[in-house]
Design a protein around this motif. Structure first.
Motif, PDB file in Angstrom:
ATOM      1  N   LYS A 104      53.111  15.370  35.485  1.00 18.14           N
ATOM      2  CA  LYS A 104      53.223  14.227  34.547  1.00 18.14           C
ATOM      3  C   LYS A 104      52.745  13.057  34.223  1.00 18.14           C
ATOM      4  CE  LYS A 104      55.747  18.029  32.084  1.00 18.14           C
ATOM      5  NZ  LYS A 104      56.305  18.917  32.927  1.00 18.14           N
ATOM      6  N   THR A 105      52.345  11.951  35.278  1.00 18.22           N
ATOM      7  CA  THR A 105      52.070  11.339  35.292  1.00 18.22           C
ATOM      8  C   THR A 105      51.433  11.082  34.877  1.00 18.22           C
ATOM      9  OG1 THR A 105      53.398  11.228  38.171  1.00 18.22           O
ATOM     10  CG2 THR A 105      51.799   9.422  37.575  1.00 18.22           C
ATOM     11  N   TYR A 106      49.155  11.708  34.537  1.00 16.78           N
ATOM     12  CA  TYR A 106      48.954  10.838  33.996  1.00 16.78           C
ATOM     13  C   TYR A 106      48.570  12.103  33.005  1.00 16.78           C
ATOM     14  CZ  TYR A 106      47.970   8.941  38.180  1.00 16.78           C
ATOM     15  OH  TYR A 106      48.001   7.883  39.733  1.00 16.78           O
ATOM     16  N   ARG A 107      49.328  12.699  31.788  1.00 16.36           N
ATOM     17  CA  ARG A 107      49.216  13.773  30.856  1.00 16.36           C
ATOM     18  C   ARG A 107      48.580  12.730  30.310  1.00 16.36           C
ATOM     19  NH1 ARG A 107      51.402  12.545  26.098  1.00 16.36           N
ATOM     20  NH2 ARG A 107      52.027  14.508  24.672  1.00 16.36           N
ATOM     21  N   LYS A 108      48.586  11.299  29.336  1.00 13.90           N
ATOM     22  CA  LYS A 108      47.886  10.420  28.448  1.00 13.90           C
ATOM     23  C   LYS A 108      46.068  10.506  29.207  1.00 13.90           C
ATOM     24  CE  LYS A 108      47.442   6.210  28.682  1.00 13.90           C
ATOM     25  NZ  LYS A 108      48.088   4.551  28.205  1.00 13.90           N
ATOM     26  N   GLU A 109      46.113  10.213  30.574  1.00 16.65           N
ATOM     27  CA  GLU A 109      45.220   9.986  31.724  1.00 16.65           C
ATOM     28  C   GLU A 109      44.586  11.546  30.996  1.00 16.65           C
ATOM     29  OE1 GLU A 109      47.017   6.398  32.282  1.00 16.65           O
ATOM     30  OE2 GLU A 109      47.829   8.678  32.599  1.00 16.65           O
ATOM     31  N   GLN A 110      45.209  12.646  31.538  1.00 18.04           N
ATOM     32  CA  GLN A 110      44.104  14.400  31.683  1.00 18.04           C
ATOM     33  C   GLN A 110      43.715  14.754  29.314  1.00 18.04           C
ATOM     34  OE1 GLN A 110      46.768  17.245  32.984  1.00 18.04           O
ATOM     35  NE2 GLN A 110      46.756  16.228  34.537  1.00 18.04           N
ATOM     36  N   MET A 111      44.405  14.245  29.177  1.00 15.56           N
ATOM     37  CA  MET A 111      43.393  13.678  27.173  1.00 15.56           C
ATOM     38  C   MET A 111      42.626  14.021  27.886  1.00 15.56           C
ATOM     39  SD  MET A 111      47.837  13.993  25.278  1.00 15.56           S
ATOM     40  CE  MET A 111      47.129  14.762  24.327  1.00 15.56           C
ATOM     41  N   GLN A 112      42.341  12.230  27.918  1.00 13.16           N
ATOM     42  CA  GLN A 112      41.594  11.203  27.283  1.00 13.16           C
ATOM     43  C   GLN A 112      40.033  11.837  28.308  1.00 13.16           C
ATOM     44  OE1 GLN A 112      43.581   7.358  28.700  1.00 13.16           O
ATOM     45  NE2 GLN A 112      41.530   7.132  27.758  1.00 13.16           N
ATOM     46  N   VAL A 113      40.183  12.262  29.428  1.00  9.87           N
ATOM     47  CA  VAL A 113      39.469  13.057  30.328  1.00  9.87           C
ATOM     48  C   VAL A 113      38.895  14.668  30.092  1.00  9.87           C
ATOM     49  CG1 VAL A 113      38.499  14.050  32.566  1.00  9.87           C
ATOM     50  CG2 VAL A 113      40.242  12.248  31.939  1.00  9.87           C
ATOM     51  N   PHE A 114      40.027  14.946  29.027  1.00 10.07           N
ATOM     52  CA  PHE A 114      39.260  16.162  28.432  1.00 10.07           C
ATOM     53  C   PHE A 114      38.850  15.987  27.295  1.00 10.07           C
ATOM     54  CE2 PHE A 114      41.372  19.799  25.718  1.00 10.07           C
ATOM     55  CZ  PHE A 114      40.256  20.592  25.796  1.00 10.07           C
ATOM     56  N   ALA A 115      39.671  15.278  25.859  1.00  6.02           N
ATOM     57  CA  ALA A 115      38.114  15.154  24.732  1.00  6.02           C
ATOM     58  C   ALA A 115      36.860  14.096  25.200  1.00  6.02           C
ATOM     59  CB  ALA A 115      39.105  13.675  23.943  1.00  6.02           C
ATOM     60  N   ARG A 116      37.273  13.707  26.642  1.00 10.28           N
ATOM     61  CA  ARG A 116      35.622  13.388  26.970  1.00 10.28           C
ATOM     62  C   ARG A 116      34.781  14.112  27.596  1.00 10.28           C
ATOM     63  NH1 ARG A 116      34.916   7.693  31.118  1.00 10.28           N
ATOM     64  NH2 ARG A 116      36.764   7.615  29.077  1.00 10.28           N
ATOM     65  N   GLN A 117      35.150  14.809  27.602  1.00  7.71           N
ATOM     66  CA  GLN A 117      34.498  16.128  28.633  1.00  7.71           C
ATOM     67  C   GLN A 117      33.852  17.461  27.280  1.00  7.71           C
ATOM     68  OE1 GLN A 117      34.600  17.205  33.156  1.00  7.71           O
ATOM     69  NE2 GLN A 117      37.324  16.859  32.134  1.00  7.71           N
ATOM     70  N   THR A 118      34.663  17.322  26.196  1.00 10.76           N
ATOM     71  CA  THR A 118      34.386  18.165  25.524  1.00 10.76           C
ATOM     72  C   THR A 118      32.984  17.234  24.249  1.00 10.76           C
ATOM     73  OG1 THR A 118      37.052  18.853  25.243  1.00 10.76           O
ATOM     74  CG2 THR A 118      35.565  19.250  23.222  1.00 10.76           C
ATOM     75  N   GLU A 119      33.682  16.115  24.433  1.00  7.06           N
ATOM     76  CA  GLU A 119      31.937  15.796  23.949  1.00  7.06           C
ATOM     77  C   GLU A 119      30.987  15.848  24.873  1.00  7.06           C
ATOM     78  OE1 GLU A 119      31.807  13.823  21.297  1.00  7.06           O
ATOM     79  OE2 GLU A 119      33.971  13.820  21.029  1.00  7.06           O
ATOM     80  N   TRP A 120      30.793  15.659  26.100  1.00  9.20           N
ATOM     81  CA  TRP A 120      29.881  16.208  27.162  1.00  9.20           C
ATOM     82  C   TRP A 120      28.827  17.593  26.288  1.00  9.20           C
ATOM     83  CZ3 TRP A 120      31.322  15.450  32.431  1.00  9.20           C
ATOM     84  CH2 TRP A 120      32.155  14.059  32.500  1.00  9.20           C
ATOM     85  N   ALA A 121      30.368  18.940  26.291  1.00  7.98           N
ATOM     86  CA  ALA A 121      29.950  19.853  25.881  1.00  7.98           C
ATOM     87  C   ALA A 121      29.205  20.059  24.245  1.00  7.98           C
ATOM     88  CB  ALA A 121      31.548  20.760  25.554  1.00  7.98           C
ATOM     89  N   LEU A 122      29.740  19.086  23.333  1.00  7.74           N
ATOM     90  CA  LEU A 122      28.853  18.589  22.000  1.00  7.74           C
ATOM     91  C   LEU A 122      27.500  18.230  22.798  1.00  7.74           C
ATOM     92  CD1 LEU A 122      31.395  18.172  20.311  1.00  7.74           C
ATOM     93  CD2 LEU A 122      30.427  20.398  19.577  1.00  7.74           C
ATOM     94  N   GLU A 123      27.724  17.445  23.623  1.00  2.70           N
ATOM     95  CA  GLU A 123      25.918  16.700  23.322  1.00  2.70           C
ATOM     96  C   GLU A 123      25.093  17.250  24.121  1.00  2.70           C
ATOM     97  OE1 GLU A 123      23.741  13.071  26.381  1.00  2.70           O
ATOM     98  OE2 GLU A 123      26.070  13.503  25.669  1.00  2.70           O
ATOM     99  N   PHE A 124      25.088  18.358  25.571  1.00  2.00           N
ATOM    100  CA  PHE A 124      24.362  19.051  25.680  1.00  2.00           C
ATOM    101  C   PHE A 124      24.762  20.687  25.126  1.00  2.00           C
ATOM    102  CE2 PHE A 124      25.258  15.649  27.917  1.00  2.00           C
ATOM    103  CZ  PHE A 124      24.059  15.687  29.239  1.00  2.00           C
TER     104      PHE A 124
END
Length: 262
Positions: A104-124
């Protein structure tokens, strides 16, 4: 022969280095005509693309897996994004999501990474292939702001109960990915699936992992997808051909950019 689609296989992984070509032949002989391949991180893009360019019916996707999120995640994610914007053709954003099972060390970072890639899905305009393990509250927290957005995709390797399935299927553009876990003797998934419409399900292997019975404990491969399809035929009390036809139709609703690819 029924035509099946494996919506999630890591055939480019080192576990297939000794017999990758034979695994492809076995898949086609079993009726698995298309294989969608989610990326792991920046280290796996080249072998995945090499494989997909050499074979019709193999479709690469680009993403950064949550278990790859570490202290260098920003630099590593940027490397994956560079591939996304390179002009290479990808058919989905994946494998992405949340995984707090091991660490669980990078819980917050995982959430950030997932959100950013969700934005990629919308963009492309690409579907999201979502991994989640021991992290549904965090996953749904990230997805909540996108509830009214035109996202599509697959909740990969679904193993939850009927209530959890209903919560995920509130996202109308998404399917549940069902693999060999459905065949396990102690799995509760068959009971949960009785409450899930067949038109919201796609087949997957997650090979080389999660081999179905009677291959459980061995390396999984796409040819074994038939065993999961047979289990769904049993659960839904429908002919195998109907399971194949419906799940293939469902997969092509997700991967619309692959529908007329060959």
């Amino acid at each position: 022969m029924i035509a099946l689609i494996d919506t999630h296989t890591h055939l480019f992984a080192e576990e297939f280095d000794e017999d990758r070509e034979l695994a492809l032949i076995r898949a086609r002989e079993a009726g698995v005509v298309r294989l969608f391949m989610p990326n792991i991180d920046e280290t796996s893009v080249e072998p995945m693309l090499r494989l997909c360019k050499a074979h019709d019916g193999c479709y690469p996707m680009i993403g950064f897996h949550p278990t790859s999120v570490d202290a260098d995640w920003e630099q590593r994610l940027a490397a994956v994004e560079a591939w996304l914007r390179s002009g290479e053709r990808f058919f989905g954003i994946g494998e992405v999501g949340m995984d707090l099972y091991w660490d669980k060390t990078y819980r917050k970072e995982q959430m950030q990474v997932f959100a950013r890639q969700t934005e990629w899905a919308l963009e492309f305009g690409l579907p999201l292939i979502i991994h989640c393990r021991e992290a549904y509250p965090e996953l749904l927290e990230v997805l909540e702001p996108y509830r009214t957005f035109p996202l599509t995709g697959i909740f990969h390797s679904f193993i939850g109960n009927a209530e959890e399935a209903a919560r995920l299927l509130e996202y109308p553009g998404f399917m549940l990915g069902i693999n060999g876990v459905a065949t396990f003797k102690k799995s509760l998934l068959p009971e949960a699936l009785k409450e899930v419409p067949l038109n919201r399900i796609v087949l997957e292997t997650d090979s080389p992992y999660l081999a179905p019975v009677p291959y459980r404990g061995k390396r999984n491969e796409s040819s074994y997808l038939v065993k999961t399809a047979e289990k769904l035929a049993e659960i839904y009390e429908l002919p195998l051909e109907q399971i194949g036809r419906q799940t293939t139709e469902n997969a092509l609703k997700v991967f619309q950019n692959a529908e007329r690819s060959f």
